[in-house]
Structures are given as structure tokens and as C-alpha cells.
Design an enzyme around this catalytic site. Structure first.
Site, PDB file in Angstrom:
ATOM      1  N   LYS A   1       0.829  -1.200   0.000  1.00 22.90           N
ATOM      2  CA  LYS A   1       0.000   0.000   0.000  1.00 22.90           C
ATOM      3  C   LYS A   1       0.872   1.261   0.000  1.00 22.90           C
ATOM      4  CE  LYS A   1      -3.047  -3.219   0.653  1.00 22.90           C
ATOM      5  NZ  LYS A   1      -4.241  -3.665  -0.002  1.00 22.90           N
TER       6      LYS A   1
HETATM    7  C1  LIG Z   1      -5.106  -4.756   0.715  1.00 21.90           C
HETATM    8  C2  LIG Z   1      -6.570  -4.576   0.737  1.00 21.90           C
HETATM    9  C3  LIG Z   1      -7.335  -5.003   1.827  1.00 21.90           C
HETATM   10  C4  LIG Z   1      -6.753  -5.795   2.963  1.00 21.90           C
HETATM   11  O1  LIG Z   1      -5.762  -5.131   3.662  1.00 21.90           O
HETATM   12  P1  LIG Z   1      -4.949  -5.908   4.818  1.00 21.90           P
HETATM   13  O2  LIG Z   1      -4.290  -4.830   5.589  1.00 21.90           O
HETATM   14  O3  LIG Z   1      -3.977  -6.796   4.104  1.00 21.90           O
HETATM   15  O4  LIG Z   1      -5.921  -6.678   5.624  1.00 21.90           O
HETATM   16  C5  LIG Z   1      -8.678  -4.734   1.814  1.00 21.90           C
HETATM   17  N1  LIG Z   1      -9.261  -4.097   0.786  1.00 21.90           N
HETATM   18  C6  LIG Z   1      -8.574  -3.669  -0.280  1.00 21.90           C
HETATM   19  C7  LIG Z   1      -9.269  -2.942  -1.387  1.00 21.90           C
HETATM   20  C8  LIG Z   1      -7.199  -3.920  -0.350  1.00 21.90           C
HETATM   21  O5  LIG Z   1      -6.520  -3.536  -1.429  1.00 21.90           O
END
Ligand SMILES: *Cc1c(COP(=O)(O)O)cnc(C)c1O
Length: 381
Positions: free
Chosen positions: A185
Site C-alpha cells: 500500500k
Molecule cells: C489490501 C486490501 C485489503 C486488505 O488489507 P490488509 O491490511 O492486508 O488486511 C482490503 N481491501 C482492499 C481494497 C485492499 O486492497
């Protein structure tokens, strides 16, 4: 000539100051949730207009707790796009509710709000939209729809930290909003997530739900008020997140510049369908977690799998965001079939995520563009 180094599709930017902060926490004697978590929450809150923020171990956990905060329970329905990460529908099911998949817009890949309006019924309790790839949903239309029908909104802003709508940061207004700090992210705490809530009461409820449902009694003993889970974020993670947050504007500016370079230079034959550039006049509102064009598959004599393999062979990593959630085994059981959500299915079948991360160079972008030109030209139907 030696081969150029492998270019992954995502890579976190971690500096020496971060490593030093982690070392200091490790030596401090207090490594799990403590003062650094409080500092991280305060710093996050400052970026969303002072609204309360509580961090947890992942965005998935944050979504699960947000559903509890919103009062979603067995028998309810929650509307979510099928073009999203599986965490959203999975957590809806774990709350006891039924996920109602709605198609996305072909251009923005965000929840189609007209189609959403048609699926709102007496059992609908909440909408869980995703800001696809960092591009915000139409927030005016989303919240107007929610207001008309008295629905809670849980924004899956996992990819949208630092995104904004009409100049206002995502999370600084609206209802519940969830960010992810997974390494892919725009901001990472190794693993981790956060949820922006509305008031002190909701913040206190999160604190209970993320740590065993424990409440402190005046006599110093503990009560359990709800069967809570364990989703707290350690201080080690919090200091990583703090350093990242300080650099987020710089990271996102670089992502925008790289995305603009892709869009200006990806001139292939046959053409790729390029991602939405961001709303007119508001391009800075897009935080560009993903740069994901669609392959012109009808014009190609190559599958997506082989396209990706050709990139791998050139030392370029690619990703895929996302498969169509309604067609996975768990959700076909709810009665969904191919053909139900055409935009979602077309995107899922033809999307490829190209490398995009802040330390990429302009030359890296040009290398990826050249590879696209070559591979597509070589396999034109
Ligand atoms: C990465 C992601 C998640 C999950 O995030 P985590 O921190 O890995 O639990 C949820 N929704 C979207 C759209 C994502 O890209």
C-alpha cells in the site's frame, strides 16, 4: 551487457531512520501496543481533520470491527462491489450478514451507485464501497444515497490513504473509513490497518473489540463486556507507520508523476485501455496505488497469463487486482454466475497491474512501456 535488475510491481520505501526507530523500540523493553501506537493514531488523526483514528493489525481486522460498530448482524445485507479485494465480502460474511455484489463503473472501476440504489431493500444495513486503486468514489453521490436510505457506510480505503475528494482527504469526512498498511500500500507498517470513526464512543468500542472485549473496572479488575478478538498493532509496527506517514505526501506525489508518465507513453498497437486519470481538475485526489491497464484481449493472440509470463521473462513483475469476487467458490454459493456483473468480469479478465512504487525511476517506466509495445505488437491478432 548484463540484464537489468528485476523490477517488482510493488516495493515499500523504508529508510535508515525507520530502521533506527525500530531498533530503539526493540531495545526499549516495550515492543507491543503502547506509546508509539498512541502517537501513530494521533498523527493519523491529524491527517483526517482530527477525527478519531484507531489502528489494528490489518485492514481486514478494521473492516471486521467496522461492521460490528455499524451494527451489522445476521439477517442484514451489505452492498459491496465485486471488483474489490476478498477481505470486504469475507468480513461481511463473518459478521453474519449477506454480501450483495453490485457492478462497478467501467471507467473508474468504483461501485456503480445507480445499480446500488436498485439493490437497496428492507434488509440493507450498510454500503461498503472501495476506492479503487486510490481513486475516490463519487463521495457526494455515495453519501447522498446513504442518507436517503439511512444506511451506514464503511469505506474500504485500503488503497486510498492520501487520496482526496474536492480537496478534502478521504477519511476526513463521511462515516467509517478503513486504511491498510500492508507493504504493497502507499503507507506501510509491515502489516496493519486503521479505522477512522465518528466519535469518542465509537473509538472506545474499537478499543474494546480489538483487545479481548476487556473493560477496566474502577477497582482495577477487568470486566469482559463483549466477546472481542485480538487485533492490536505492536509499537514496532507503529514507528514504521509514523516514519511512513511523514513521507506520504512525497510518496504520493511521486506515484502521481509515474502514473502520468505511463499514461503519456503507453502508446501500444493494439492499444491498452488505460486507467481513469482522476477527476478533471482534481488529479491530485488520486493516490495511485495501482496502475492497472486492461489488455485488449480480443485483438491479441496471447492470454493474460502468457503476457505476464513474457514480462516475467524480461525481469518485470506484474500483479492482478482483482479477480471477480462474485465468481469465487465461496460466493458462487450465494447464487452468482458469470454474466451477472459485466464490467467487473471484463476488468477481472483483462487487468494487469504494472510496476508502480515511489523509488521507481522514469527509466523504469520507459522500460515497462517498451516491453508493453513489444509484447503487444508481437502477439497482435
Ligand atoms: C489490501 C486490501 C485489503 C486488505 O488489507 P490488509 O491490511 O492486508 O488486511 C482490503 N481491501 C482492499 C481494497 C485492499 O486492497
Amino acid at each position: 551487457m548484463s540484464a537489468p535488475p528485476y523490477l517488482p510491481f510493488a516495493r515499500p520505501t523504508l529508510d535508515d531512520a525507520t530502521a533506527a526507530d525500530v531498533a530503539a523500540v526493540l531495545r526499549s523493553g516495550w515492543i507491543t501496543s503502547g506509546p508509539k501506537v498512541k502517537a501513530f493514531e494521533a498523527a493519523l488523526s491529524a491527517t483526517v481533520g482530527g477525527r478519531p483514528v484507531r489502528v489494528v493489525s490489518s485492514a481486514t481486522a478494521a473492516l471486521e470491527i467496522a461492521l460490528q460498530l455499524a451494527g451489522v448482524r445476521s439477517g442484514d445485507e451489505v452492498i459491496t462491489p465485486a471488483m474489490t479485494f476478498f477481505a470486504a465480502p469475507n468480513m461481511i460474511v463473518r459478521s453474519g450478514a449477506t454480501p450483495i455484489f453490485v457492478d462497478v463503473e467501467a471507467t473508474t472501476r468504483n461501485l456503480d451507485l445507480a445499480a446500488t440504489a436498485q439493490r437497496i431493500g428492507p434488509r440493507t444495513r450498510a454500503i461498503m464501497p472501495t476506492h479503487f486503486g486510490g481513486l475516490p468514489c463519487d463521495m457526494d453521490a455515495l453519501y447522498e444515497l446513504a442518507r436517503q436510505h439511512g444506511l451506514r457506510v464503511i469505506e474500504d480505503a485500503a488503497l486510498a490513504i492520501g487520496s482526496s475528494w474536492k480537496g478534502e482527504p478521504i477519511g476526513s469526512f463521511g462515516d467509517l473509513c478503513v486504511f491498510s498498511f500492508h507493504p504493497n500500500k502507499n503507507l506501510t507498517s509491515i502489516e496493519g490497518g486503521a479505522r477512522v470513526v465518528n466519535d469518542a464512543r465509537e473509538a472506545a468500542e474499537v478499543e474494546t473489540l480489538r483487545f479481548h472485549g476487556i473493560a477496566r473496572l474502577p477497582d482495577g479488575t477487568r470486566d469482559v463486556t463483549v466477546a472481542g478478538g485480538k487485533f492490536n498493532l505492536p509499537d514496532v509496527n507503529a514507528v514504521v507507520g509514523l516514519r511512513q506517514l511523514a513521507r506520504l505526501p512525497e510518496f504520493n506525489a511521486r506515484r502521481r508523476a509515474l502514473a502520468a508518465r505511463y499514461s503519456a507513453r503507453l502508446r501500444t498497437d493494439p492499444p491498452l485501455e488505460l486507467p481513469h486519470p482522476g477527476y478533471a481538475g482534481e488529479e491530485a485526489g488520486h493516490s495511485w496505488n495501482l496502475y492497472a491497464p486492461l489488455l485488449p484481449l480480443p485483438e491479441l493472440a496471447i492470454s493474460r497469463r502468457d503476457f505476464r509470463a513474457a514480462f516475467e521473462q524480461r525481469g518485470i513483475g506484474t500483479g492482478m487486482s482483482y479477480e471477480a469476487a462474485h465468481l469465487t467458490s465461496a460466493y458462487r454459493r450465494f447464487g452468482y454466475h458469470r454474466g451477472d456483473l459485466p464490467n467487473t468480469e471484463r476488468i477481472a479478465d483483462s487487468t494487469v497491474t504494472l510496476p508502480l512504487f515511489p523509488t521507481m525511476t522514469d527509466a523504469d517506466v520507459d522500460r515497462v512501456c517498451a516491453a508493453c509495445t513489444e509484447v503487444l505488437a508481437a502477439h497482435r491478432r
